[in-house]
Design a protein around this motif. Structure first.
Motif, PDB file in Angstrom:
ATOM      1  N   ASP A  94      17.696 -20.694   0.339  1.00 27.63           N
ATOM      2  CA  ASP A  94      18.616 -20.799  -0.798  1.00 27.63           C
ATOM      3  C   ASP A  94      20.015 -20.282  -0.490  1.00 27.63           C
ATOM      4  N   GLU A  95      20.119 -19.183   0.238  1.00 29.21           N
ATOM      5  CA  GLU A  95      21.412 -18.539   0.439  1.00 29.21           C
ATOM      6  C   GLU A  95      22.112 -18.963   1.729  1.00 29.21           C
ATOM      7  N   CYS A  96      21.360 -19.151   2.790  1.00 30.90           N
ATOM      8  CA  CYS A  96      21.966 -19.440   4.095  1.00 30.90           C
ATOM      9  C   CYS A  96      22.034 -20.939   4.374  1.00 30.90           C
ATOM     10  N   GLY A  97      21.029 -21.671   3.923  1.00 33.73           N
ATOM     11  CA  GLY A  97      20.955 -23.099   4.192  1.00 33.73           C
ATOM     12  C   GLY A  97      22.204 -23.872   3.822  1.00 33.73           C
ATOM     13  N   PRO A  98      22.742 -23.673   2.617  1.00 33.83           N
ATOM     14  CA  PRO A  98      23.947 -24.446   2.256  1.00 33.83           C
ATOM     15  C   PRO A  98      25.122 -24.213   3.208  1.00 33.83           C
ATOM     16  N   GLU A  99      25.291 -22.994   3.677  1.00 31.84           N
ATOM     17  CA  GLU A  99      26.405 -22.731   4.594  1.00 31.84           C
ATOM     18  C   GLU A  99      26.201 -23.440   5.932  1.00 31.84           C
ATOM     19  N   ASP A 108       0.818  -1.210   0.000  1.00 29.29           N
ATOM     20  CA  ASP A 108       0.000   0.000   0.000  1.00 29.29           C
ATOM     21  C   ASP A 108       0.858   1.269   0.000  1.00 29.29           C
ATOM     22  N   LEU A 109       2.157   1.127   0.254  1.00 23.18           N
ATOM     23  CA  LEU A 109       3.039   2.297   0.318  1.00 23.18           C
ATOM     24  C   LEU A 109       3.676   2.575  -1.039  1.00 23.18           C
ATOM     25  N   ASP A 110       4.061   3.816  -1.231  1.00 26.77           N
ATOM     26  CA  ASP A 110       4.709   4.236  -2.467  1.00 26.77           C
ATOM     27  C   ASP A 110       6.216   4.018  -2.348  1.00 26.77           C
ATOM     28  N   TRP A 111       6.637   2.764  -2.557  1.00 19.42           N
ATOM     29  CA  TRP A 111       8.053   2.422  -2.446  1.00 19.42           C
ATOM     30  C   TRP A 111       8.865   3.114  -3.536  1.00 19.42           C
ATOM     31  N   ALA A 112       8.226   3.424  -4.660  1.00 14.05           N
ATOM     32  CA  ALA A 112       8.924   4.138  -5.735  1.00 14.05           C
ATOM     33  C   ALA A 112       9.364   5.519  -5.259  1.00 14.05           C
ATOM     34  N   ALA A 113       8.586   6.113  -4.354  1.00 14.74           N
ATOM     35  CA  ALA A 113       8.977   7.418  -3.807  1.00 14.74           C
ATOM     36  C   ALA A 113      10.280   7.288  -3.016  1.00 14.74           C
ATOM     37  N   LEU A 114      10.432   6.200  -2.286  1.00 11.31           N
ATOM     38  CA  LEU A 114      11.684   5.984  -1.566  1.00 11.31           C
ATOM     39  C   LEU A 114      12.821   5.720  -2.546  1.00 11.31           C
ATOM     40  N   THR A 115      12.604   4.815  -3.495  1.00 14.49           N
ATOM     41  CA  THR A 115      13.683   4.484  -4.419  1.00 14.49           C
ATOM     42  C   THR A 115      14.122   5.702  -5.234  1.00 14.49           C
ATOM     43  N   SER A 116      13.218   6.630  -5.481  1.00 15.80           N
ATOM     44  CA  SER A 116      13.582   7.830  -6.245  1.00 15.80           C
ATOM     45  C   SER A 116      14.531   8.741  -5.464  1.00 15.80           C
ATOM     46  N   LYS A 117      14.579   8.576  -4.165  1.00 15.14           N
ATOM     47  CA  LYS A 117      15.448   9.408  -3.321  1.00 15.14           C
ATOM     48  C   LYS A 117      16.789   8.728  -3.004  1.00 15.14           C
ATOM     49  N   LEU A 118      16.967   7.500  -3.465  1.00 13.38           N
ATOM     50  CA  LEU A 118      18.192   6.756  -3.156  1.00 13.38           C
ATOM     51  C   LEU A 118      19.272   7.031  -4.191  1.00 13.38           C
ATOM     52  N   SER A 119      20.507   6.870  -3.752  1.00 14.76           N
ATOM     53  CA  SER A 119      21.636   6.988  -4.676  1.00 14.76           C
ATOM     54  C   SER A 119      21.592   5.840  -5.678  1.00 14.76           C
ATOM     55  N   SER A 120      22.317   5.990  -6.776  1.00 11.15           N
ATOM     56  CA  SER A 120      22.299   4.971  -7.818  1.00 11.15           C
ATOM     57  C   SER A 120      22.930   3.651  -7.368  1.00 11.15           C
ATOM     58  N   SER A 121      23.747   3.674  -6.314  1.00 11.83           N
ATOM     59  CA  SER A 121      24.378   2.434  -5.848  1.00 11.83           C
ATOM     60  C   SER A 121      23.610   1.758  -4.715  1.00 11.83           C
ATOM     61  N   ALA A 122      22.523   2.360  -4.263  1.00  9.81           N
ATOM     62  CA  ALA A 122      21.683   1.747  -3.232  1.00  9.81           C
ATOM     63  C   ALA A 122      20.705   0.787  -3.900  1.00  9.81           C
ATOM     64  N   SER A 123      20.200  -0.167  -3.125  1.00 11.81           N
ATOM     65  CA  SER A 123      19.174  -1.063  -3.666  1.00 11.81           C
ATOM     66  C   SER A 123      18.166  -1.422  -2.582  1.00 11.81           C
ATOM     67  N   LEU A 124      16.918  -1.475  -2.993  1.00  9.08           N
ATOM     68  CA  LEU A 124      15.810  -1.866  -2.136  1.00  9.08           C
ATOM     69  C   LEU A 124      15.220  -3.111  -2.748  1.00  9.08           C
ATOM     70  N   ILE A 125      15.171  -4.201  -1.971  1.00  8.13           N
ATOM     71  CA  ILE A 125      14.704  -5.470  -2.524  1.00  8.13           C
ATOM     72  C   ILE A 125      13.640  -6.107  -1.647  1.00  8.13           C
ATOM     73  N   ASP A 126      12.783  -6.886  -2.288  1.00  2.30           N
ATOM     74  CA  ASP A 126      11.857  -7.757  -1.570  1.00  2.30           C
ATOM     75  C   ASP A 126      12.626  -9.002  -1.173  1.00  2.30           C
ATOM     76  N   THR A 127      12.315  -9.529  -0.022  1.00  3.20           N
ATOM     77  CA  THR A 127      12.943 -10.768   0.416  1.00  3.20           C
ATOM     78  C   THR A 127      11.867 -11.720   0.911  1.00  3.20           C
ATOM     79  N   SER A 128      12.254 -12.972   1.058  1.00  2.00           N
ATOM     80  CA  SER A 128      11.329 -13.974   1.568  1.00  2.00           C
ATOM     81  C   SER A 128      12.126 -15.050   2.285  1.00  2.00           C
ATOM     82  N   TYR A 129      11.410 -15.949   2.912  1.00  2.00           N
ATOM     83  CA  TYR A 129      12.077 -17.053   3.589  1.00  2.00           C
ATOM     84  C   TYR A 129      12.829 -17.925   2.585  1.00  2.00           C
TER      85      TYR A 129
END
Length: 175
Positions: free
Chosen positions: A37-42, A11-32
């Motif tokens: 996939d990433e932590c289990g093998p270690e 419901d939030l305007d995440w694009a408004a946040l991403t528009s204020k970030l530097s080009s090297s920043a990243s905002l991502i969705d995550t899930s279990y």
């Protein structure tokens, strides 16, 4: 470069946040699934290391296997194990390994304590933008550098996680 994301609090305007970030920043969705996939093998290695976990792409890996659940325990609980009795605590000590595996593999487990959005800021203005966005929308922020929070403060559900691993000051090689 930052890009709009969907999912938690869509419901939030995440694009408004991403528009204020530097080009090297990243905002991502995550899930279990990222954790599996990433932590289990270690964690299946004989001697898992935080160094192998810290640089995973989602920023969700924690230095100990059970830290992704409330009270660092994966048994399902609707209220963060606040009603745990002494008898239940004893049962948890001797939990059946197959039960423990099923608790840990259930993405709907209410005890999961993982954020759905991760921001990798790279400069101070990215952090300022995130804090202002969170304040405007009454979002709680969690902060992670290496993930060494046994209370789960660095990976709290229903928060915007600021993973500082790519922040210029903390990044191993700078940005």
């Amino acid at each position: 470069s930052a890009s709009p994301v969907s999912g938690w609090r869509s419901d939030l305007d995440w694009a408004a946040l991403t528009s204020k970030l530097s080009s090297s920043a990243s905002l991502i969705d995550t899930s279990y699934q990222n954790v599996i996939d990433e932590c289990g093998p270690e964690f299946s290695e004989p001697s898992p290391t935080n160094h192998a976990l810290i640089d995973q792409p989602s920023g969700m890996c924690l230095p100990h296997k059970y830290l992704g659940w409330e009270m660092s325990w994966p048994r399902p609980s609707e209220n963060g194990h606040l009603n745990q009795t002494f008898a239940q605590a004893l049962t948890d000590i001797y939990v059946n390994p197959s039960d423990l595996d099923s608790f840990m593999m259930d993405p709907t487990n209410p005890s999961l304590n993982l954020p759905s959005k991760v921001l990798f800021p790279s400069v101070a203005s990215d952090v300022v933008a995130a804090v202002n966005f969170a304040k405007k929308h009454s979002l709680e922020i969690s902060v992670k550098n290496s993930g060494h929070s046994y209370q789960g403060a660095s990976s709290k559900k229903n928060t915007l996680l600021l993973n500082m691993n790519r922040y210029t000051h903390y990044a191993p090689t700078g940005i």
